[in-house]
Design a protein around this motif. Sequence first.
Motif, PDB file in Angstrom:
ATOM      1  N   PHE A  69      36.725  26.356  45.501  1.00  0.00           N
ATOM      2  CA  PHE A  69      36.608  27.773  45.781  1.00  0.00           C
ATOM      3  C   PHE A  69      37.253  28.625  44.260  1.00  0.00           C
ATOM      4  N   GLU A  70      36.376  29.902  42.940  1.00  0.00           N
ATOM      5  CA  GLU A  70      37.081  30.412  42.615  1.00  0.00           C
ATOM      6  C   GLU A  70      36.424  31.821  42.512  1.00  0.00           C
ATOM      7  N   TYR A  71      37.441  32.349  42.080  1.00  0.00           N
ATOM      8  CA  TYR A  71      36.977  34.008  41.822  1.00  0.00           C
ATOM      9  C   TYR A  71      37.608  34.543  40.829  1.00  0.00           C
ATOM     10  N   LYS A  72      36.940  35.421  39.722  1.00  0.00           N
ATOM     11  CA  LYS A  72      37.159  35.909  38.605  1.00  0.00           C
ATOM     12  C   LYS A  72      36.567  37.039  38.792  1.00  0.00           C
ATOM     13  N   ASN A  73      37.393  37.953  37.906  1.00  0.00           N
ATOM     14  CA  ASN A  73      36.782  39.106  37.830  1.00  0.00           C
ATOM     15  C   ASN A  73      37.574  39.896  36.587  1.00  0.00           C
ATOM     16  N   ILE A  74      37.377  39.233  35.193  1.00  0.00           N
ATOM     17  CA  ILE A  74      37.234  39.818  33.948  1.00  0.00           C
ATOM     18  C   ILE A  74      37.840  41.104  33.499  1.00  0.00           C
ATOM     19  N   SER A  75      36.658  42.433  34.007  1.00  0.00           N
ATOM     20  CA  SER A  75      36.659  43.617  33.997  1.00  0.00           C
ATOM     21  C   SER A  75      38.056  44.403  34.877  1.00  0.00           C
ATOM     22  N   LEU A  76      38.527  43.396  34.743  1.00  0.00           N
ATOM     23  CA  LEU A  76      39.840  44.058  35.912  1.00  0.00           C
ATOM     24  C   LEU A  76      41.158  43.310  35.452  1.00  0.00           C
ATOM     25  N   GLY A  77      40.799  42.559  34.286  1.00  0.00           N
ATOM     26  CA  GLY A  77      42.357  42.270  33.671  1.00  0.00           C
ATOM     27  C   GLY A  77      43.177  41.102  34.304  1.00  0.00           C
ATOM     28  N   LYS A  78      44.918  41.025  34.222  1.00  0.00           N
ATOM     29  CA  LYS A  78      45.264  39.970  34.757  1.00  0.00           C
ATOM     30  C   LYS A  78      45.594  40.027  35.489  1.00  0.00           C
ATOM     31  N   ILE A  79      45.881  39.335  37.009  1.00  0.00           N
ATOM     32  CA  ILE A  79      45.926  39.686  38.366  1.00  0.00           C
ATOM     33  C   ILE A  79      47.316  39.522  38.585  1.00  0.00           C
ATOM     34  N   THR A  80      47.789  39.924  39.432  1.00  0.00           N
ATOM     35  CA  THR A  80      49.746  40.782  38.664  1.00  0.00           C
ATOM     36  C   THR A  80      49.583  40.312  39.926  1.00  0.00           C
ATOM     37  N   LYS A  81      49.231  39.949  41.371  1.00  0.00           N
ATOM     38  CA  LYS A  81      49.831  39.306  42.680  1.00  0.00           C
ATOM     39  C   LYS A  81      49.065  39.586  42.990  1.00  0.00           C
ATOM     40  N   VAL A  82      49.068  37.925  44.361  1.00  0.00           N
ATOM     41  CA  VAL A  82      48.213  37.680  45.075  1.00  0.00           C
ATOM     42  C   VAL A  82      48.861  37.539  46.419  1.00  0.00           C
ATOM     43  N   ASP A  83      48.380  38.023  47.350  1.00  0.00           N
ATOM     44  CA  ASP A  83      49.180  37.410  48.942  1.00  0.00           C
ATOM     45  C   ASP A  83      48.118  36.963  49.561  1.00  0.00           C
ATOM     46  N   LEU A  84      48.686  35.974  50.458  1.00  0.00           N
ATOM     47  CA  LEU A  84      48.217  34.997  50.909  1.00  0.00           C
ATOM     48  C   LEU A  84      48.771  34.534  52.685  1.00  0.00           C
ATOM     49  N   GLN A  85      48.850  36.193  52.793  1.00  0.00           N
ATOM     50  CA  GLN A  85      49.305  36.400  54.158  1.00  0.00           C
ATOM     51  C   GLN A  85      48.484  35.255  54.798  1.00  0.00           C
ATOM     52  N   ASN A  86      47.518  36.509  55.153  1.00  0.00           N
ATOM     53  CA  ASN A  86      45.859  36.309  55.538  1.00  0.00           C
ATOM     54  C   ASN A  86      45.005  35.321  55.035  1.00  0.00           C
ATOM     55  N   PRO A  87      45.234  34.091  55.658  1.00  0.00           N
ATOM     56  CA  PRO A  87      43.459  33.163  53.992  1.00  0.00           C
ATOM     57  C   PRO A  87      42.616  34.106  54.475  1.00  0.00           C
ATOM     58  N   LYS A  89      41.584  36.958  54.841  1.00  0.00           N
ATOM     59  CA  LYS A  89      41.446  38.106  53.922  1.00  0.00           C
ATOM     60  C   LYS A  89      42.967  38.450  52.831  1.00  0.00           C
ATOM     61  N   ILE A  90      42.453  37.660  51.460  1.00  0.00           N
ATOM     62  CA  ILE A  90      43.315  38.071  50.772  1.00  0.00           C
ATOM     63  C   ILE A  90      44.094  38.809  49.888  1.00  0.00           C
ATOM     64  N   VAL A  91      44.587  39.212  49.596  1.00  0.00           N
ATOM     65  CA  VAL A  91      44.535  40.311  48.671  1.00  0.00           C
ATOM     66  C   VAL A  91      45.092  40.114  47.087  1.00  0.00           C
ATOM     67  N   LEU A  92      44.213  40.539  46.043  1.00  0.00           N
ATOM     68  CA  LEU A  92      44.519  40.218  44.753  1.00  0.00           C
ATOM     69  C   LEU A  92      44.744  41.730  44.112  1.00  0.00           C
ATOM     70  N   PHE A  93      45.598  42.201  43.613  1.00  0.00           N
ATOM     71  CA  PHE A  93      46.278  42.522  42.856  1.00  0.00           C
ATOM     72  C   PHE A  93      46.016  42.930  40.729  1.00  0.00           C
ATOM     73  N   TYR A  94      45.377  44.079  40.130  1.00  0.00           N
ATOM     74  CA  TYR A  94      45.313  43.742  39.485  1.00  0.00           C
ATOM     75  C   TYR A  94      45.783  45.333  38.594  1.00  0.00           C
ATOM     76  N   GLU A  95      47.412  45.321  38.346  1.00  0.00           N
ATOM     77  CA  GLU A  95      47.714  46.168  38.333  1.00  0.00           C
ATOM     78  C   GLU A  95      47.737  46.922  37.242  1.00  0.00           C
ATOM     79  N   ASP A  96      47.271  46.700  36.294  1.00  0.00           N
ATOM     80  CA  ASP A  96      46.729  47.061  34.349  1.00  0.00           C
ATOM     81  C   ASP A  96      45.397  48.372  35.139  1.00  0.00           C
ATOM     82  N   PHE A  97      44.826  48.222  35.766  1.00  0.00           N
ATOM     83  CA  PHE A  97      43.693  49.000  36.479  1.00  0.00           C
ATOM     84  C   PHE A  97      43.924  49.292  37.609  1.00  0.00           C
ATOM     85  N   ASN A  98      45.184  49.458  38.369  1.00  0.00           N
ATOM     86  CA  ASN A  98      45.760  50.069  39.576  1.00  0.00           C
ATOM     87  C   ASN A  98      43.992  49.676  40.691  1.00  0.00           C
ATOM     88  N   THR A  99      43.960  48.398  40.330  1.00  0.00           N
ATOM     89  CA  THR A  99      42.810  48.351  42.275  1.00  0.00           C
ATOM     90  C   THR A  99      43.483  46.809  42.155  1.00  0.00           C
TER      91      THR A  99
END
Length: 271
Positions: A69-87, A89-99
């Motif tokens: 499985f793959e996910y990409k979101n070019i519009s939000l820039g680089k992935i800064t942080k990933v939280d895998l605690q709950n598989p 409901k996974i958290v991806l953080f894009y710090e450059d866009f505060n999103t």
Amino acid sequence: MSKTTHTFLCFLFIVSSFSALFSQNSEIKAASISHFANDSDEFLGYDSFGFYYQIKNNVFSKIKGKELFEYKNISLGKITKVDLQNPLKIVLFYEDFNTTVLLDNQLNKITEINFSLNNTPIVVSAIGMSTQNQLWIYNTLNQQIGLFDYLKNEYKTVSTPFTETIKYYQTDFNTFYWIDKKNNWFSCDIFGKVTSLGKLPDFDSIEIINNHQYLFSKANLLYFKDITGTNSNAFSEIEILEKSFDKFCYKDQILSIFTVKEITNYKIVTP
């Protein structure tokens, strides 16, 4: 027995006792259980279902055997942080866009949150999954930890302002851990109670297990530490085959070592 001899024997006994105490649990044997080639940019770890996660070319992937499985979101820039605690409901953080983006177990987008659009100004520099539909947030505008309800779109501050810059942070559902630039270790619970957990040694990388145990690397050596142990000043070195490595992950007694070419999984039993 002369007084001098008795004194010398007492000295030897004290030294040997101290040495035995200091060397207790000084090494942890790591048994290699699997390894495989990997060409990702960043290995993120495993979940309880046996999937492993990685980032390559800013594409987030979830893999097990032939399942991908793959996910990409070019519009939000680089992935800064990933939280895998709950598989689920996974958290991806894009710090450059505060999103942040929340993904389901097939990496479909559940929701996307732009904190810049929130009614309460938030600039996020640390994030993680918490309880009851909430995210841990460190808001750099007020230098405080908060909780953000992503269903109600509500934010509340829970901690007092920080006095030092965050050097490293890690979260679980109930706790926000951080280490400041002076290597002081703290925790904050969901009610805002801040606890000082002590001062840590210098490290290149670190992973917190709980409020009294952690793994850390320094100069390509890997150590385990329990601050509640019988010898609180001692560290246990973990013996691995790699002479150098880029990253390590630890979960449920499985230690994963990530190098440029491969990932090796070890079974370890901590003291």
